[in-house]
Design a protein around this motif. Structure first.
Motif, PDB file in Angstrom:
ATOM      1  N   ALA A  92       0.832  -1.209   0.000  1.00 46.90           N
ATOM      2  CA  ALA A  92       0.000   0.000   0.000  1.00 46.90           C
ATOM      3  C   ALA A  92       0.864   1.255   0.000  1.00 46.90           C
ATOM      4  CB  ALA A  92      -0.924  -0.014   1.221  1.00 46.90           C
ATOM      5  N   MET A  93       1.942   1.250   0.781  1.00 46.84           N
ATOM      6  CA  MET A  93       2.813   2.427   0.842  1.00 46.84           C
ATOM      7  C   MET A  93       3.580   2.617  -0.460  1.00 46.84           C
ATOM      8  SD  MET A  93       2.138   3.765   3.659  1.00 46.84           S
ATOM      9  CE  MET A  93       3.369   5.041   3.552  1.00 46.84           C
ATOM     10  N   GLU A  94       3.859   1.527  -1.151  1.00 45.58           N
ATOM     11  CA  GLU A  94       4.501   1.636  -2.465  1.00 45.58           C
ATOM     12  C   GLU A  94       3.609   2.403  -3.441  1.00 45.58           C
ATOM     13  OE1 GLU A  94       6.044  -1.326  -6.069  1.00 45.58           O
ATOM     14  OE2 GLU A  94       5.363  -2.154  -4.148  1.00 45.58           O
ATOM     15  N   LYS A  95       2.322   2.122  -3.418  1.00 49.46           N
ATOM     16  CA  LYS A  95       1.387   2.851  -4.283  1.00 49.46           C
ATOM     17  C   LYS A  95       1.216   4.298  -3.809  1.00 49.46           C
ATOM     18  CE  LYS A  95       0.441  -0.727  -6.818  1.00 49.46           C
ATOM     19  NZ  LYS A  95       0.939  -0.780  -8.214  1.00 49.46           N
ATOM     20  N   LYS A  96       1.297   4.500  -2.501  1.00 49.81           N
ATOM     21  CA  LYS A  96       1.086   5.844  -1.952  1.00 49.81           C
ATOM     22  C   LYS A  96       2.222   6.783  -2.309  1.00 49.81           C
ATOM     23  CE  LYS A  96      -1.121   8.821   0.584  1.00 49.81           C
ATOM     24  NZ  LYS A  96      -2.435   9.328   0.172  1.00 49.81           N
ATOM     25  N   THR A  97       3.429   6.276  -2.385  1.00 49.91           N
ATOM     26  CA  THR A  97       4.610   7.114  -2.616  1.00 49.91           C
ATOM     27  C   THR A  97       5.020   7.165  -4.077  1.00 49.91           C
ATOM     28  OG1 THR A  97       6.012   5.218  -2.060  1.00 49.91           O
ATOM     29  CG2 THR A  97       5.509   6.771  -0.282  1.00 49.91           C
TER      30      THR A  97
ATOM     31  N   PRO B  90      -7.100   7.168  -9.231  1.00 50.68           N
ATOM     32  CA  PRO B  90      -8.251   6.578  -8.512  1.00 50.68           C
ATOM     33  C   PRO B  90      -8.214   5.059  -8.420  1.00 50.68           C
ATOM     34  CG  PRO B  90      -8.976   8.367  -9.928  1.00 50.68           C
ATOM     35  CD  PRO B  90      -7.528   8.171 -10.225  1.00 50.68           C
ATOM     36  N   ARG B  91      -7.781   4.408  -9.485  1.00 56.17           N
ATOM     37  CA  ARG B  91      -7.738   2.938  -9.457  1.00 56.17           C
ATOM     38  C   ARG B  91      -6.659   2.454  -8.478  1.00 56.17           C
ATOM     39  NH1 ARG B  91      -7.143  -0.957 -14.808  1.00 56.17           N
ATOM     40  NH2 ARG B  91      -7.285  -2.951 -13.698  1.00 56.17           N
ATOM     41  N   GLN B  92      -5.507   3.093  -8.518  1.00 55.77           N
ATOM     42  CA  GLN B  92      -4.437   2.709  -7.594  1.00 55.77           C
ATOM     43  C   GLN B  92      -4.825   3.018  -6.152  1.00 55.77           C
ATOM     44  OE1 GLN B  92      -1.286   4.993  -9.304  1.00 55.77           O
ATOM     45  NE2 GLN B  92      -0.541   3.325 -10.592  1.00 55.77           N
ATOM     46  N   ARG B  93      -5.559   4.110  -5.954  1.00 54.88           N
ATOM     47  CA  ARG B  93      -5.979   4.450  -4.597  1.00 54.88           C
ATOM     48  C   ARG B  93      -6.948   3.395  -4.058  1.00 54.88           C
ATOM     49  NH1 ARG B  93      -6.402   7.981  -0.655  1.00 54.88           N
ATOM     50  NH2 ARG B  93      -8.426   8.355   0.314  1.00 54.88           N
TER      51      ARG B  93
ATOM     52  N   LEU C 128      -4.894   0.564  -3.075  1.00 47.42           N
ATOM     53  CA  LEU C 128      -4.146   0.915  -1.861  1.00 47.42           C
ATOM     54  C   LEU C 128      -5.010   0.697  -0.620  1.00 47.42           C
ATOM     55  CD1 LEU C 128      -2.096   4.203  -1.552  1.00 47.42           C
ATOM     56  CD2 LEU C 128      -3.699   3.635   0.228  1.00 47.42           C
ATOM     57  N   ILE C 129      -6.259   1.158  -0.677  1.00 48.49           N
ATOM     58  CA  ILE C 129      -7.153   0.971   0.466  1.00 48.49           C
ATOM     59  C   ILE C 129      -7.385  -0.516   0.734  1.00 48.49           C
ATOM     60  CG2 ILE C 129      -9.494   1.394   1.321  1.00 48.49           C
ATOM     61  CD1 ILE C 129      -7.812   3.885   1.325  1.00 48.49           C
ATOM     62  N   GLY C 130      -7.506  -1.297  -0.341  1.00 43.39           N
ATOM     63  CA  GLY C 130      -7.688  -2.737  -0.175  1.00 43.39           C
ATOM     64  C   GLY C 130      -6.502  -3.393   0.502  1.00 43.39           C
ATOM     65  N   ARG C 131      -5.304  -2.966   0.140  1.00 43.95           N
ATOM     66  CA  ARG C 131      -4.111  -3.554   0.771  1.00 43.95           C
ATOM     67  C   ARG C 131      -3.999  -3.138   2.238  1.00 43.95           C
ATOM     68  NH1 ARG C 131      -2.895  -7.891  -0.931  1.00 43.95           N
ATOM     69  NH2 ARG C 131      -0.808  -7.720  -0.039  1.00 43.95           N
ATOM     70  N   LEU C 132      -4.402  -1.908   2.561  1.00 41.35           N
ATOM     71  CA  LEU C 132      -4.388  -1.492   3.965  1.00 41.35           C
ATOM     72  C   LEU C 132      -5.411  -2.291   4.775  1.00 41.35           C
ATOM     73  CD1 LEU C 132      -3.941   2.397   3.862  1.00 41.35           C
ATOM     74  CD2 LEU C 132      -2.333   0.700   4.709  1.00 41.35           C
ATOM     75  N   ARG C 133      -6.567  -2.569   4.173  1.00 41.90           N
ATOM     76  CA  ARG C 133      -7.547  -3.413   4.859  1.00 41.90           C
ATOM     77  C   ARG C 133      -6.966  -4.810   5.126  1.00 41.90           C
ATOM     78  NH1 ARG C 133     -11.729  -1.202   1.240  1.00 41.90           N
ATOM     79  NH2 ARG C 133     -13.001   0.285   2.430  1.00 41.90           N
ATOM     80  N   LYS C 134      -6.250  -5.347   4.138  1.00 48.67           N
ATOM     81  CA  LYS C 134      -5.623  -6.660   4.320  1.00 48.67           C
ATOM     82  C   LYS C 134      -4.580  -6.614   5.439  1.00 48.67           C
ATOM     83  CE  LYS C 134      -6.143  -9.727   1.861  1.00 48.67           C
ATOM     84  NZ  LYS C 134      -7.040 -10.905   1.901  1.00 48.67           N
ATOM     85  N   ALA C 135      -3.818  -5.500   5.508  1.00 50.13           N
ATOM     86  CA  ALA C 135      -2.825  -5.357   6.575  1.00 50.13           C
ATOM     87  C   ALA C 135      -3.503  -5.302   7.942  1.00 50.13           C
ATOM     88  CB  ALA C 135      -1.995  -4.088   6.341  1.00 50.13           C
TER      89      ALA C 135
ATOM     90  N   LEU D 285       2.652   8.278   5.532  1.00 47.50           N
ATOM     91  CA  LEU D 285       1.242   8.559   5.265  1.00 47.50           C
ATOM     92  C   LEU D 285       0.889   9.981   5.687  1.00 47.50           C
ATOM     93  CD1 LEU D 285      -0.821   5.378   6.202  1.00 47.50           C
ATOM     94  CD2 LEU D 285      -0.767   6.546   4.012  1.00 47.50           C
ATOM     95  N   PHE D 286       1.408  10.380   6.848  1.00 41.72           N
ATOM     96  CA  PHE D 286       1.143  11.732   7.331  1.00 41.72           C
ATOM     97  C   PHE D 286       1.729  12.784   6.392  1.00 41.72           C
ATOM     98  CE2 PHE D 286       2.849  15.327   9.769  1.00 41.72           C
ATOM     99  CZ  PHE D 286       1.656  15.896  10.205  1.00 41.72           C
ATOM    100  N   LYS D 287       2.939  12.532   5.873  1.00 41.44           N
ATOM    101  CA  LYS D 287       3.565  13.500   4.963  1.00 41.44           C
ATOM    102  C   LYS D 287       2.788  13.628   3.662  1.00 41.44           C
ATOM    103  CE  LYS D 287       8.288  13.107   6.644  1.00 41.44           C
ATOM    104  NZ  LYS D 287       9.675  12.694   6.332  1.00 41.44           N
ATOM    105  N   ALA D 288       2.311  12.511   3.136  1.00 44.46           N
ATOM    106  CA  ALA D 288       1.522  12.582   1.907  1.00 44.46           C
ATOM    107  C   ALA D 288       0.232  13.355   2.129  1.00 44.46           C
ATOM    108  CB  ALA D 288       1.216  11.164   1.427  1.00 44.46           C
ATOM    109  N   LYS D 289      -0.404  13.104   3.284  1.00 46.96           N
ATOM    110  CA  LYS D 289      -1.630  13.843   3.597  1.00 46.96           C
ATOM    111  C   LYS D 289      -1.322  15.329   3.793  1.00 46.96           C
ATOM    112  CE  LYS D 289      -4.850  11.835   4.433  1.00 46.96           C
ATOM    113  NZ  LYS D 289      -5.932  11.347   3.556  1.00 46.96           N
ATOM    114  N   LEU D 290      -0.209  15.620   4.450  1.00 48.24           N
ATOM    115  CA  LEU D 290       0.173  17.010   4.707  1.00 48.24           C
ATOM    116  C   LEU D 290       0.482  17.744   3.408  1.00 48.24           C
ATOM    117  CD1 LEU D 290       0.868  19.227   6.729  1.00 48.24           C
ATOM    118  CD2 LEU D 290       3.167  18.297   6.852  1.00 48.24           C
TER     119      LEU D 290
END
Length: 624
Positions: free
Chosen positions: A108-113, A120-123, A126-133, A245-250
């Motif tokens: 998920a972080m690989e897709k985020k960075t 939108p598709r990658q996002r 990403l959410i699916g992989r975070l749910r799996k984590a 994650l915080f830096k990307a959101k910021l």
């Protein structure tokens, strides 16, 4: 009473035996979760933010664990095998669940960075992989609560809370629950940081510091905090995998705030000119660069370390270059409107000039850092030594930068008074840089032992400082700091001139004494046998012993006298023809013999003459 006491004792023994039997049947496993994950992350990519590499490591680690535990999912057809409480017979099964959660999180972080951010598709992926984590982390917590010891259970609970907080943080929803998860993880790590060895305490403290920005951001989103955007930016300067994650959101929040501010920005002011800005991307890039400039030139700039300033300068250059690329794209797409082209060309020139100024400031910062390392007494042996040649190179760059900036400002036809003043300031800076460069060039020659060259360069640097001081004192905007630095440089030039002159004289006299002692005054041992002096020299030096000259010199040697027979040519020997045997031959044979004899004489005469000359020369040389 005694019977009752015996019954109680028997019951206690039975309880102890049953507890021991339970511990043998259901052993408690210990996993130092934070230490295990931190070492794996730092060794396999996350030291440099490479989540793809860490994901590949987790996949390979899971493959090895499945194979070593013989817990594979079949050869041909895939048959899922769940990890339950009865399955966990050793600690490696817990590692399986933990690394499965880490693999999903790193994916998920690989897709985020990604460089341009997830689409939108990658996002969605990403959410699916975070749910799996979160699913794997929760399963890990459930297993550790029964199969792990108390510390492992606490760490698993903190890990699951952290993963759940990351999921809600990325989904931009349920900020109160995300805040509760982050606070729960922080409380656990604060408690664990009070015990254990020093390494464990440091890791727990680092994780607490990494969780703090996410907690403050959740409070900000809920409305329980009065944090400003600038304060959030300061929080985002911290480092650590938990903050990505915080830096990307910021960054998204900062971009949104800049877009709102850029809506009111319509012009760019530079040296009395006003250039309209029509492109929104150009406005955002310029606004970002101006915000970063406040960190360098603002009131708290003195407390910012030099290494951090260099990073800020790089971000400023990136922002201005992005703005220039947008301007040039607009120039290429502009039609035949001359006014729009002039405005865009002027804006490009203005931003290029600002870039030149920031480049000069950055190089001056590098000069200050190099000077501090040059004059500072080094305690650390591994610290890099600054040589004067490095300062000479930096001043060459500064001279080139000021020359380019002056040419850029002077390129217009109708020059305003502000532009003329700016060009004069560039000329003053160039004279100061030239004097500094000459000084450090002289210092490099001095360290190389070239005294005459260093002396001449120090004299030249002093004259350049005099010229620069006259220009500065006659200018309207007197820079007292620069004048003070030039006066110090002038004193340094004077002292170094005296030092170089004295050192050169001393070295010349010393060289003459050494020459006289070695080649003129000093004698060999065979020549001073009547004196009690050492001919070997100091044993600590590598001097050649002066015992006897070797190889010995050539000497004249007498030889035997040469006897020359001078009377040989004056003696007349008697004729011996009457004693010679005469052959009786005919008239024809006698004529033939005479002819043969004369022909042989003609052939042998030159050879005999050469032989006689050689003999005479050899005898003459021997006589001499």
């Amino acid at each position: 009473m005694m019977a009752k006491g015996n019954d109680v004792t028997a019951m206690e023994i039975d309880e102890q035996n049953s507890t021991a039997a339970d511990q043998i049947a259901n052993p408690k496993f210990s996993v130092n979760v934070l230490l295990l994950l931190k070492s794996a992350q730092m060794q396999h990519g996350l030291r440099f933010g490479d989540y793809a590499r860490y994901r590949r490591y987790c996949t390979a680690r899971l493959r090895r664990l499945y194979k070593s535990l013989k817990f594979t999912h079949g050869r041909g057809k895939y048959t899922k095998r769940n990890i339950t409480l009865s399955t966990v017979t050793e600690v490696r099964f817990l590692h399986l669940v933990l690394y499965a959660a880490e693999r999903a999180w790193s994916h998920a972080m690989e897709k985020k960075t990604l460089p341009d951010g997830p689409n939108p598709r990658q996002r969605s992926y990403l959410i699916g992989r975070l749910r799996k984590a979160v699913k794997w982390a929760t399963h890990f917590q459930e297993l550790c609560s029964i199969k792990g010891d108390s510390r492992t259970s606490l760490e698993a609970e903190a890990y699951a809370s952290y993963m759940k907080g990351n999921l809600l943080f990325e989904q931009d929803q349920q900020w109160d629950i995300a805040l509760k998860c982050f606070k729960g993880a922080r409380a656990v790590y604060e408690e664990l940081g009070k015990y254990g060895d020093l390494e464990n305490q440091v890791l727990c403290r680092e994780r607490v510091e990494e969780l703090e920005p996410s907690i403050r951001y959740c409070l900000h989103k809920i409305g329980e905090s009065n944090l400003q955007t600038s304060e959030l930016a300061q929080i985002g300067e911290m480092e650590g995998p938990a903050l990505d994650l915080f830096k990307a959101k910021l960054e998204a929040v900062m971009a949104e705030a800049r877009s709102q501010q850029a809506a009111s920005m319509t012009e760019f002011h530079w040296l009395g000119h006003r250039f309209p800005i029509s492109n929104a991307k150009t406005r955002v890039s310029i606004l970002k660069a101006q915000e970063l400039e406040k960190d360098i030139n603002g009131p708290g700039a003195d407390s910012v370390p030099a290494e951090k300033k260099l990073v800020i300068f790089d971000k400023i250059f990136a922002a201005y270059n992005e703005a220039r690329s947008c301007i040039r794209n607009d120039l290429a797409n502009t039609g035949n409107s001359e006014n729009v082209k002039d405005d865009l060309s002027g804006l490009d020139k203005a931003i290029g000039a600002v870039l030149g100024e920031r480049t000069i400031e950055r190089n001056q910062l590098l000069v200050r850092m190099a000077k501090s390392k040059l004059s500072k007494v080094r305690d650390d042996k591994n610290e890099k030594v600054t040589k004067p040649e490095e300062l000479v190179r930096l001043y060459d760059l500064l001279l080139q930068n000021t020359s380019d900036l002056s040419d850029l400002v002077s390129s217009g036809r109708d020059r305003k008074p502000e532009e003329v003043t700016f060009a004069e300031e560039c000329e003053l800076k160039s004279s100061v840089f030239r004097a500094e460069r000459c000084f450090y060039l002289a210092k490099s020659y001095s360290l190389a032992g070239k005294r005459p060259e260093a002396y001449a360069l120090y004299c030249r640097a002093r004259s350049l400082v005099d010229t620069a001081l006259e220009k500065l004192q006659s200018s309207t905007n007197v820079d007292q700091v620069t004048i003070k630095e030039l006066k110090m440089l002038y004193n340094d030039c004077r002292s170094n001139i005296c030092i170089e002159h004295a050192t050169g004289v001393m070295e010349e006299e010393k060289a003459q004494k050494i020459f006289q002692r070695r080649f003129l005054v000093e004698k060999l041992l065979m020549e001073k046998l009547e004196n009690y002096e050492s001919a070997v020299g100091d044993p600590t030096t590598k001097s050649v012993p002066r015992i006897v000259a070797f190889p010995p010199a050539f000497q004249a040697v007498p030889r035997n006298p040469i006897v020359l027979d001078l009377a040989y040519n004056s003696i007349e020997f008697p004729s011996l023809e009457n004693r010679m045997k005469k052959d009786k031959k005919g008239f024809i044979s006698r004529l033939w013999g005479i002819k043969l004899y004369t022909s042989n004489l003609k052939i042998l005469a030159p050879l005999l003459a050469v032989k006689l000359q050689k003999l005479v020369k050899l005898e003459f040389v021997n006589f001499l």
